[in-house]
Design an enzyme around this catalytic site. Structure first.
Site, PDB file in Angstrom:
ATOM      1  N   GLY A 179      -1.239   2.443  -0.094  1.00 24.05           N
ATOM      2  CA  GLY A 179      -1.394   2.630  -1.548  1.00 24.05           C
ATOM      3  C   GLY A 179      -0.354   1.800  -2.280  1.00 24.05           C
ATOM      4  O   GLY A 179       0.578   1.275  -1.674  1.00 24.05           O
TER       5      GLY A 179
ATOM      6  N   ARG B 298       4.648   0.037  -4.936  1.00 20.45           N
ATOM      7  CA  ARG B 298       5.549  -0.595  -5.906  1.00 20.45           C
ATOM      8  C   ARG B 298       4.760  -1.442  -6.898  1.00 20.45           C
ATOM      9  O   ARG B 298       5.244  -2.444  -7.412  1.00 20.45           O
ATOM     10  CB  ARG B 298       6.590  -1.448  -5.193  1.00 20.45           C
ATOM     11  CG  ARG B 298       5.995  -2.517  -4.314  1.00 20.45           C
ATOM     12  CD  ARG B 298       6.993  -3.590  -4.091  1.00 20.45           C
ATOM     13  NE  ARG B 298       6.514  -4.519  -3.093  1.00 20.45           N
ATOM     14  CZ  ARG B 298       7.166  -5.577  -2.719  1.00 20.45           C
ATOM     15  NH1 ARG B 298       8.336  -5.840  -3.251  1.00 20.45           N
ATOM     16  NH2 ARG B 298       6.677  -6.390  -1.821  1.00 20.45           N
TER      17      ARG B 298
ATOM     18  N   ARG C  60      -9.278  -4.014  -1.681  1.00 19.20           N
ATOM     19  CA  ARG C  60      -8.902  -4.643  -0.412  1.00 19.20           C
ATOM     20  C   ARG C  60      -9.814  -4.141   0.701  1.00 19.20           C
ATOM     21  O   ARG C  60     -10.485  -3.109   0.531  1.00 19.20           O
ATOM     22  CB  ARG C  60      -7.455  -4.250  -0.074  1.00 19.20           C
ATOM     23  CG  ARG C  60      -6.463  -4.559  -1.190  1.00 19.20           C
ATOM     24  CD  ARG C  60      -5.305  -3.561  -1.204  1.00 19.20           C
ATOM     25  NE  ARG C  60      -4.478  -3.726  -2.408  1.00 19.20           N
ATOM     26  CZ  ARG C  60      -3.417  -4.533  -2.487  1.00 19.20           C
ATOM     27  NH1 ARG C  60      -3.029  -5.193  -1.424  1.00 19.20           N
ATOM     28  NH2 ARG C  60      -2.739  -4.642  -3.605  1.00 19.20           N
TER      29      ARG C  60
ATOM     30  N   ASP D 134      -4.833  -4.530   4.485  1.00 21.05           N
ATOM     31  CA  ASP D 134      -4.534  -4.161   3.097  1.00 21.05           C
ATOM     32  C   ASP D 134      -4.172  -5.387   2.269  1.00 21.05           C
ATOM     33  O   ASP D 134      -4.076  -5.303   1.044  1.00 21.05           O
ATOM     34  CB  ASP D 134      -3.398  -3.132   3.029  1.00 21.05           C
ATOM     35  CG  ASP D 134      -2.192  -3.552   3.853  1.00 21.05           C
ATOM     36  OD1 ASP D 134      -2.348  -3.754   5.063  1.00 21.05           O
ATOM     37  OD2 ASP D 134      -1.100  -3.700   3.282  1.00 21.05           O
TER      38      ASP D 134
HETATM   39  P1  AMP Z   1       3.311  -5.407   1.351  1.00 22.64           P
HETATM   40  O1  AMP Z   1       4.109  -5.756   2.547  1.00 22.64           O
HETATM   41  O2  AMP Z   1       3.915  -5.875   0.057  1.00 22.64           O
HETATM   42  O3  AMP Z   1       1.875  -5.767   1.477  1.00 22.64           O
HETATM   43  O4  AMP Z   1       3.393  -3.819   1.245  1.00 22.64           O
HETATM   44  C1  AMP Z   1       2.930  -2.935   2.233  1.00 22.64           C
HETATM   45  C2  AMP Z   1       2.999  -1.523   1.703  1.00 22.64           C
HETATM   46  O5  AMP Z   1       4.357  -1.145   1.472  1.00 22.64           O
HETATM   47  C3  AMP Z   1       2.298  -1.319   0.372  1.00 22.64           C
HETATM   48  O6  AMP Z   1       1.719  -0.044   0.374  1.00 22.64           O
HETATM   49  C4  AMP Z   1       3.409  -1.424  -0.634  1.00 22.64           C
HETATM   50  O7  AMP Z   1       3.108  -0.754  -1.813  1.00 22.64           O
HETATM   51  C5  AMP Z   1       4.557  -0.758   0.124  1.00 22.64           C
HETATM   52  N1  AMP Z   1       5.865  -1.235  -0.341  1.00 22.64           N
HETATM   53  C6  AMP Z   1       6.425  -2.452  -0.153  1.00 22.64           C
HETATM   54  N2  AMP Z   1       7.632  -2.521  -0.732  1.00 22.64           N
HETATM   55  C7  AMP Z   1       7.865  -1.324  -1.313  1.00 22.64           C
HETATM   56  C8  AMP Z   1       8.932  -0.756  -2.083  1.00 22.64           C
HETATM   57  N3  AMP Z   1      10.034  -1.450  -2.364  1.00 22.64           N
HETATM   58  N4  AMP Z   1       8.784   0.510  -2.513  1.00 22.64           N
HETATM   59  C9  AMP Z   1       7.688   1.230  -2.248  1.00 22.64           C
HETATM   60  N5  AMP Z   1       6.655   0.759  -1.531  1.00 22.64           N
HETATM   61  C10 AMP Z   1       6.731  -0.491  -1.068  1.00 22.64           C
HETATM   62 MG    MG Z   2       0.288  -5.675   0.434  1.00 20.58          MG
END
Ligand code: AMP
Ligand code: MG
Length: 492
Positions: A92, A95, A185, A254
Site C-alpha cells: 500500500g 509514503r 499496479r 507492485d
Molecule cells: P518502493 O520500494 O518505493 O516501491 O516501496 C515499497 C513499499 O514500501 C511501498 O509500499 C512503499 O509505500 C513502502 N515504503 C517505502 N519507503 C517508505 C517510507 N519511508 N515510509 C513508509 N513506507 C515506505
Molecule cells: Mg513501489
C-alpha cells in the site's frame, strides 16, 4: 468575481475514492515545517491545465508539500500487494498520498500523487517521508524517459520540507508530485484477489478498463483482452527500456503499472558498457532484475496478474487457466518483436530480412566482448551512416568489428532507402545523451549542497536527447576511468 483558487486550474474528479473501501484509506498529508519549492515542471503543468505562475511561489510550496489541499481533491492512500523479489507481501501507499484525478484540458484523467507526504495506514514501520536526492533523481529520470519517448509517470514538482529524514545519516526531506495515467499496479489486482471477494476484483477491473481500455466495456471476453492489452504494453515498454539501456532495478509486481507507464524510479540506472548481466541495485543480490533479465521478470509478473484476474472468468477454472496460460505464454514472442523492431530502427533498417536479428545480435555480442559503451556505439554508427567523418568506431583495427560493419553496410545496400533516410531513422532512434549515472550523481551531490544549477542543466540537456548539439556534447561520454562500479540503494 472569480475565486483566485479557480485560476490555478484544479479540476479534480476522484473516481478511485468511489471504489469499495477495502481498496484504499482516506489520508491527509502530514504538514511539513518549512516547504520550499525547488523544481516546477512548467510544461507539464500547462499540459494538465495548471497555471504554473500561480503555483511557483508560496502557494506552490504549500500545495506540493501537502500543507494545503487543492480544491476538489479527496486524498487517499491506495492499498496494494506485491511480490517483492519473489515474496508476496501486503503493501500500500506507505509514503505516498493520491490527491485525486485531475481532468486535463484535453479530457485526460491523471493521478496527482504526493510522494513523501507522511505516514499513512500502510506505512508499516516507515516514516512516510522521502529524501531530497532520491526525489530529484526521480524527477530527472522520469522526465528524461519522457523525452526519450518512453511511457512514464511524470514529475510535476519537488519541494523541500525544512525537515530532516533519518536514513543511514540525516538527510534533507523532500516531496515529489507525481503525475500518472493511474497508479493501478499488478499488485493492486493481487491485493484485491487476495481478499477472496470476487466483487472486489470485479470493481477494480471495471475501474481499470474504464480508465485504460474503455472500448472493452461490456465485451464478453473483456478480461482476456484486458490481459492481452496490458501484456502488449509491457512488452513494448520493456523493449523500449532495453533499447536505451535502462535497468529498472526493482521490478516487483507492485512497481508494474497496468497503464504501461514506467513507474517507481528507485534504484534504477542506465548501462554504460553493454552487458546483459548488469545490476546496479545493492539489494538485488541474486541479479533478479539485471538488465538482460527484465523481459523474463515482466513475463513472470504478468503471470501473477493473470492469476489475480482468474476469478473474473466465467466457466470452469480449468478452461480459464488454459486460456490464460496460452495468452501469457505469448509474452516472450511479443517482447522479441518489439525489441527487434527497435534494434532495426537503431540500425537504420527499413526492410525485412531473415538475418536481421542475427545482424543486430552480432553487434551486441561485439559490444559485450569488447566492453563497449552501448549508447555511444549506436551514436557512432549513426554518425557513420550520416557519413560524418568524426566517427570513433574502431574500423580497420578490429577484425570482428570490421566484419560486422561490412555485413551491416551490405544489408543497408539491399534496401531501397538511401543514406539520408537511413541516417534520419538512426538519428531519431539513437539518443546521443541518456541520464548517465555519473552525471546524475554529481548533479544530485551539488543539489544536496544547495547548488541546483547542475540539475537544471542536466534537465535541459536530457530534454533533447536525440540532438547532437554543443550543449549535449559534454554529456555524451561514459564515466571517467577508475570511477568504480556504480551502486544504487533502496529507499531511493
Ligand atoms: P518502493 O520500494 O518505493 O516501491 O516501496 C515499497 C513499499 O514500501 C511501498 O509500499 C512503499 O509505500 C513502502 N515504503 C517505502 N519507503 C517508505 C517510507 N519511508 N515510509 C513508509 N513506507 C515506505
Ligand atoms: Mg513501489
Amino acid at each position: 468575481m472569480t475565486d483566485p483558487l479557480e485560476l490555478e486550474g484544479w479540476k479534480f474528479d476522484n473516481s478511485y475514492a468511489q471504489l469499495p473501501a477495502a481498496l484504499f484509506t482516506a489520508a491527509r498529508p502530514v504538514p511539513v515545517r518549512q516547504p520550499g519549492i525547488v523544481l516546477l515542471n512548467r510544461s507539464l503543468a500547462a499540459e494538465i491545465g495548471l497555471e504554473a505562475d500561480l503555483l511557483s511561489g508560496e502557494r506552490g510550496s504549500a500545495i506540493f508539500s501537502g500543507n494545503a489541499i487543492p480544491p476538489g481533491a479527496e486524498p487517499i492512500a491506495q492499498a496494494y500487494a506485491g511480490h517483492q523479489f519473489g515474496h508476496f507481501t501486503n503493501l500500500g501507499d506507505g509514503r505516498a498520498i493520491l490527491l485525486g484525478e485531475q481532468i486535463t484540458p484535453g479530457g485526460q484523467r491523471v493521478d496527482i500523487q504526493l510522494k513523501g507526504a507522511g505516514a499513512t495506514a500502510y506505512s508499516r514501520r516507515g516514516d512516510g517521508r522521502a529524501a531530497l536526492g532520491p526525489m530529484l533523481r526521480e524527477f530527472l529520470i522520469s522526465e528524461a524517459m519522457h523525452a526519450l519517448g518512453i511511457p512514464t509517470t511524470r514529475s510535476l514538482a519537488v519541494v523541500t520540507t525544512g525537515e530532516r529524514v533519518r536514513r543511514e545519516t540525516p538527510l534533507d526531506g523532500a516531496i515529489l508530485t507525481r503525475v500518472a495515467a493511474s497508479h493501478i499496479r499488478v499488485g493492486t489486482f493481487q491485493y484485491a484477489a487476495a481478499v477472496d471477494d470476487p466483487s472486489l476484483v470485479q470493481a477494480l477491473f471495471d475501474h481499470a478498463i474504464k480508465r485504460h481500455e474503455p472500448q472493452l466495456t461490456g465485451a464478453d471476453d473483456a478480461v482476456l483482452r484486458f490481459l492481452d492489452a496490458v501484456m502488449e504494453r509491457q512488452a513494448a515498454l520493456v523493449a523500449r527500456w532495453m533499447l536505451v539501456g535502462f535497468v529498472h532495478g526493482v521490478m516487483n509486481t507492485d512497481n508494474m503499472a497496468i497503464s504501461g507507464e514506467s513507474i517507481d524510479y528507485g534504484p534504477c540506472a542506465f548501462i554504460d558498457i553493454y552487458d546483459p548481466a548488469m545490476v546496479f541495485s545493492s539489494i538485488d543480490q541474486q541479479s533478479r532484475y539485471a538488465y538482460g533479465n527484465q523481459p523474463t521478470i515482466a513475463h513472470w509478473n504478468l503471470a501473477r496478474l493473470a492469476e489475480s484476474l482468474l476469478p473474473l472468468v466465467p466457466g470452469t477454472a480449468e478452461d480459464a487457466i488454459e486460456q490464460f496460460q496460452g495468452l501469457v505464454a505469448t509474452f516472450p514472442e511479443r517482447f522479441q518483436r518489439h525489441h527487434l523492431a527497435g534494434l532495426k530502427n537503431k540500425l537504420g533498417l527499413f526492410s525485412v530480412e531473415s538475418g536481421d536479428a542475427d545482424l543486430a545480435q552480432g553487434l551486441l555480442d561485439w559490444m559485450l566482448a569488447t566492453r563497449s559503451d552501448f549508447t555511444e556505439t549506436f551514436t557512432e554508427l549513426s554518425l557513420t551512416a550520416a557519413a560524418e567523418p568524426s566517427s570513433a568506431l574502431p574500423a580497420g583495427s578490429d577484425p570482428q568489428f570490421d566484419q560486422w560493419l561490412s555485413a551491416w553496410k551490405a544489408r543497408l545496400g539491399r534496401q531501397p532507402q538511401g543514406a539520408l533516410e537511413v541516417a534520419g531513422l538512426m538519428r531519431q532512434s539513437n539518443p546521443v545523451v541518456i541520464p548517465r549515472n555519473h552525471q546524475v550523481e554529481s548533479a544530485l551531490l551539488a543539489a544536496q549542497q544547495g547548488d541546483l544549477s547542475r540539475v537544471h542543466r542536466l534537465l535541459e540537456v536530457l530534454s533533447t536527447p536525440f540532438a547532437t548539439t554543443a550543449a549535449n556534447e559534454p554529456f555524451r561520454a561514459g564515466p571517467p576511468a577508475g570511477c568504480g562500479r556504480y551502486r544504487t540503494f533502496c529507499g531511493t
